[in-house]
Design a protein around this motif. Structure first.
Motif, short mmCIF file in Angstrom:
data_model
loop_
_atom_site.label_atom_id
_atom_site.label_comp_id
_atom_site.label_asym_id
_atom_site.label_seq_id
_atom_site.Cartn_x
_atom_site.Cartn_y
_atom_site.Cartn_z
N VAL A 114 0.86 -1.18 0.00
CA VAL A 114 0.00 0.00 0.00
C VAL A 114 0.89 1.24 0.00
CG1 VAL A 114 -1.71 1.36 1.26
CG2 VAL A 114 -1.95 -1.13 1.13
N VAL A 115 0.65 2.12 -0.97
CA VAL A 115 1.44 3.34 -1.12
C VAL A 115 0.57 4.53 -0.80
CG1 VAL A 115 2.82 4.75 -2.71
CG2 VAL A 115 2.81 2.24 -2.94
N GLY A 116 1.00 5.33 0.16
CA GLY A 116 0.31 6.58 0.47
C GLY A 116 1.07 7.73 -0.15
N LEU A 117 0.36 8.62 -0.84
CA LEU A 117 1.03 9.74 -1.49
C LEU A 117 0.11 10.96 -1.54
CD1 LEU A 117 -0.56 9.53 -4.35
CD2 LEU A 117 1.32 8.07 -5.04
N PRO A 118 0.69 12.14 -1.75
CA PRO A 118 -0.11 13.37 -1.79
C PRO A 118 -0.77 13.57 -3.15
CG PRO A 118 2.21 13.90 -2.03
CD PRO A 118 2.14 12.42 -1.77
N GLY A 119 -1.81 12.85 -3.39
CA GLY A 119 -2.56 12.88 -4.64
C GLY A 119 -3.66 11.84 -4.56
N SER A 120 -4.36 11.64 -5.66
CA SER A 120 -5.46 10.67 -5.67
C SER A 120 -5.49 9.96 -7.01
CB SER A 120 -6.80 11.37 -5.42
OG SER A 120 -6.82 12.03 -4.17
N VAL A 121 -5.72 8.65 -6.95
CA VAL A 121 -5.82 7.85 -8.17
C VAL A 121 -7.27 7.81 -8.64
CG1 VAL A 121 -5.58 5.53 -9.14
CG2 VAL A 121 -3.79 6.46 -7.66
N ASP A 122 -7.48 8.12 -9.90
CA ASP A 122 -8.79 8.01 -10.50
C ASP A 122 -9.08 6.53 -10.74
OD1 ASP A 122 -11.02 7.94 -12.25
OD2 ASP A 122 -10.49 9.89 -13.10
N ARG A 123 -10.07 5.99 -10.05
CA ARG A 123 -10.33 4.55 -10.14
C ARG A 123 -10.80 4.13 -11.52
NH1 ARG A 123 -15.62 4.56 -6.14
NH2 ARG A 123 -16.91 5.99 -7.36
N ARG A 124 -11.25 5.10 -12.36
CA ARG A 124 -11.72 4.77 -13.69
C ARG A 124 -10.57 4.62 -14.68
NH1 ARG A 124 -15.51 9.99 -13.81
NH2 ARG A 124 -13.43 10.77 -13.27
N THR A 125 -9.49 5.36 -14.46
CA THR A 125 -8.37 5.35 -15.42
C THR A 125 -7.06 4.87 -14.82
OG1 THR A 125 -7.72 7.64 -14.92
CG2 THR A 125 -9.44 7.31 -16.60
N GLY A 126 -6.95 4.89 -13.49
CA GLY A 126 -5.70 4.53 -12.84
C GLY A 126 -4.68 5.65 -12.84
N SER A 127 -5.04 6.81 -13.38
CA SER A 127 -4.09 7.92 -13.44
C SER A 127 -4.10 8.70 -12.13
CB SER A 127 -4.44 8.85 -14.60
OG SER A 127 -5.73 9.40 -14.43
N LEU A 128 -2.96 9.34 -11.84
CA LEU A 128 -2.81 10.10 -10.61
C LEU A 128 -3.20 11.55 -10.84
CD1 LEU A 128 -1.81 9.99 -7.64
CD2 LEU A 128 0.45 10.69 -8.51
N GLY A 129 -4.09 12.05 -10.02
CA GLY A 129 -4.53 13.43 -10.13
C GLY A 129 -4.18 14.24 -8.90
N PHE A 130 -4.35 15.55 -8.99
CA PHE A 130 -4.10 16.47 -7.87
C PHE A 130 -2.67 16.36 -7.37
CE2 PHE A 130 -8.52 15.03 -7.84
CZ PHE A 130 -9.20 16.24 -7.95
N ALA A 131 -1.72 16.06 -8.26
CA ALA A 131 -0.35 15.83 -7.82
C ALA A 131 0.67 16.39 -8.81
CB ALA A 131 -0.11 14.34 -7.61
N PRO A 132 0.63 17.68 -9.11
CA PRO A 132 1.65 18.25 -9.99
C PRO A 132 3.04 18.21 -9.38
CG PRO A 132 0.34 19.99 -8.97
CD PRO A 132 -0.34 18.69 -8.66
N HIS A 133 3.10 18.05 -8.06
CA HIS A 133 4.38 17.96 -7.36
C HIS A 133 5.02 16.58 -7.51
CE1 HIS A 133 0.75 17.46 -4.95
NE2 HIS A 133 1.34 16.44 -4.37
N LEU A 134 4.35 15.65 -8.21
CA LEU A 134 4.91 14.33 -8.50
C LEU A 134 4.96 14.16 -10.03
CD1 LEU A 134 3.00 12.16 -5.85
CD2 LEU A 134 5.40 12.86 -5.77
N PRO A 135 5.83 14.89 -10.70
CA PRO A 135 5.83 14.87 -12.16
C PRO A 135 6.15 13.51 -12.77
CG PRO A 135 7.78 15.98 -11.32
CD PRO A 135 6.87 15.78 -10.15
N GLY A 136 6.91 12.68 -12.06
CA GLY A 136 7.27 11.38 -12.60
C GLY A 136 6.18 10.34 -12.51
#
Length: 391
Positions: free
Chosen positions: A146-168
């Motif tokens: 389980v990975v906790g991070l400052p952002g949220s994964v869109d369960r529909r696409t698997g993409s990370l949102g609300f996280a411009p501070h994690l460019p990679g």
């Protein structure tokens, strides 16, 4: 073909699960203690323990000392039957813990990126591999990560949102790529949501079904728990108050804060440091100023804390107006440093803004609550799989 309801095999599986959960919750128990807890007869409990020992689910764990008569054999869950990993990921740090299925941490690893560098997928994979390797495991042998991070994964696409501070971490299915990289099941959860899980387990929110946790410190965010469940939203963005438009806080020292700002703009460390300076305070030690360190001018400190409370209340008001929680927990560096005094001021300011009157309290959790919450989630998921009742 499924098992017939009420069949002896199904009843045994249910009893096995109840016994395992009792041992996880209470620690090593004697046969008599377990028998009393799960309500089975002496022969049935003895048979259950031998069956679970044979399957590798439980082990003998010494003897109960101090009683009259022969020493009683203790039984415990076999922690080595499964391992999980919990990860707290920030733009520049990784904090990894590996535990057995009983929750005992058996390995830890921390990594910090070089200055101005941003952590990526390979950094996480290597860090988890190093931690798991300390106990002779490959990442693919972990039951769950389980990975906790400052952002949220869109369960529909698997993409990370609300996280411009994690460019990679942008532009791909995060869950799919992590699972492929680590070779095991992976869950990615918002860091503040994980703090809320920890607060529900050992903090202010124990036994509560409706509360909001506001994190102010390493970023700003919220977690909303309604009817005992985390609200995540359609795209995973529930609680992302850092991005919420914020009315201008009241003027301080003749200087009004500009309009059209976000909550994150007025509650960032830089913003609060600047606020302290407008009160004539050296703002490089915000924790001391918020805690009421009267090494500085007491009146200036009091005015500063009142203005901080006003800004926090603006952030809380939008959430409280919608979900009407029983409790608001202030967490992160600001909530922890301000303590009950800041919470009291926030409650006063909030009363001027909205109708709901939730209790407002500082967080009780310590250490790294993101990693701790991630570990709780990983253990819950792994136990559900390992101790599952077959259909």
């Amino acid at each position: 073909m499924g098992q017939r309801a009420g069949s002896p095999q199904l009843l045994r599986q249910i009893n096995d699960r109840v016994a395992l959960l009792a041992l996880l919750e209470r620690g090593p128990l004697t046969r008599l203690e377990l028998e009393s807890h799960i309500g089975l007869s002496k022969p049935a409990t003895a048979d259950l323990l031998l069956r679970l020992e044979k399957s590798g689910h439980v082990r003998r764990a010494g003897f109960r000392e101090g009683g009259k008569g022969p020493r009683a054999q203790l039984w415990s869950v076999n922690g080595a039957q499964a391992y999980v990993a919990a990860v707290d990921l920030t733009p520049q740090t990784l904090d990894v813990a590996v535990s057995d299925i009983c929750g005992e941490i058996v390995a830890e690893y921390r990594y910090r990126a070089e200055k101005d560098a941003s952590l990526g997928m390979d950094d996480l994979r290597q860090s988890v591999a190093i931690a798991a390797g300390e106990v002779g495991l490959a990442t693919g042998q972990l039951r769950r990560v389980v990975v906790g991070l400052p952002g949220s994964v869109d369960r529909r696409t698997g993409s990370l949102g609300f996280a411009p501070h994690l460019p990679g971490w942008q532009g791909f299915d995060v869950l799919e790529r992590l699972a492929g990289s680590l070779g095991t099941a992976v869950t990615v959860e918002n860091d503040v949501n994980l703090v809320a899980l920890d607060e529900m387990a050992v903090g202010r929110a124990v036994g509560l079904d409706d509360f909001v946790l506001i994190w102010i410190g390493r970023g700003t965010g919220a977690a909303v728990v309604s009817e005992g469940r985390l609200l995540r939203g359609a795209s995973g963005g529930a609680g992302e108050i850092d991005w919420m438009p914020c009315p201008a806080p009241r003027a301080t020292g003749g200087q009004a804060v500009a309009h059209r700002q976000r909550v994150g703009d007025v509650l960032s460390s830089n913003a609060l440091t600047e606020l302290a300076r407008t009160h004539g305070l050296a703002g490089d030690e915000l924790d001391k100023l918020l805690a009421g360190d009267h090494g500085a001018d007491p009146a200036a400190c009091a005015a500063f804390r009142r203005d901080v409370a006003g800004r926090v209340a603006l952030a809380v008001a939008g959430v409280v107006s919608v979900v009407d929680p029983e409790l608001v927990v202030l967490a992160g560096d600001v909530g922890r440093a301000g303590g009950s005094a800041l919470c009291g001021l926030v409650a006063e300011e909030l009363a001027e803004l909205v109708l709901p009157r939730p209790d407002i309290q500082p967080s009780l959790v310590t250490g790294n609550p993101v990693r701790s919450g991630a570990l709780r989630l990983a253990l819950a998921q792994a136990r559900e799989e390992v101790f599952a009742i077959p259909s």
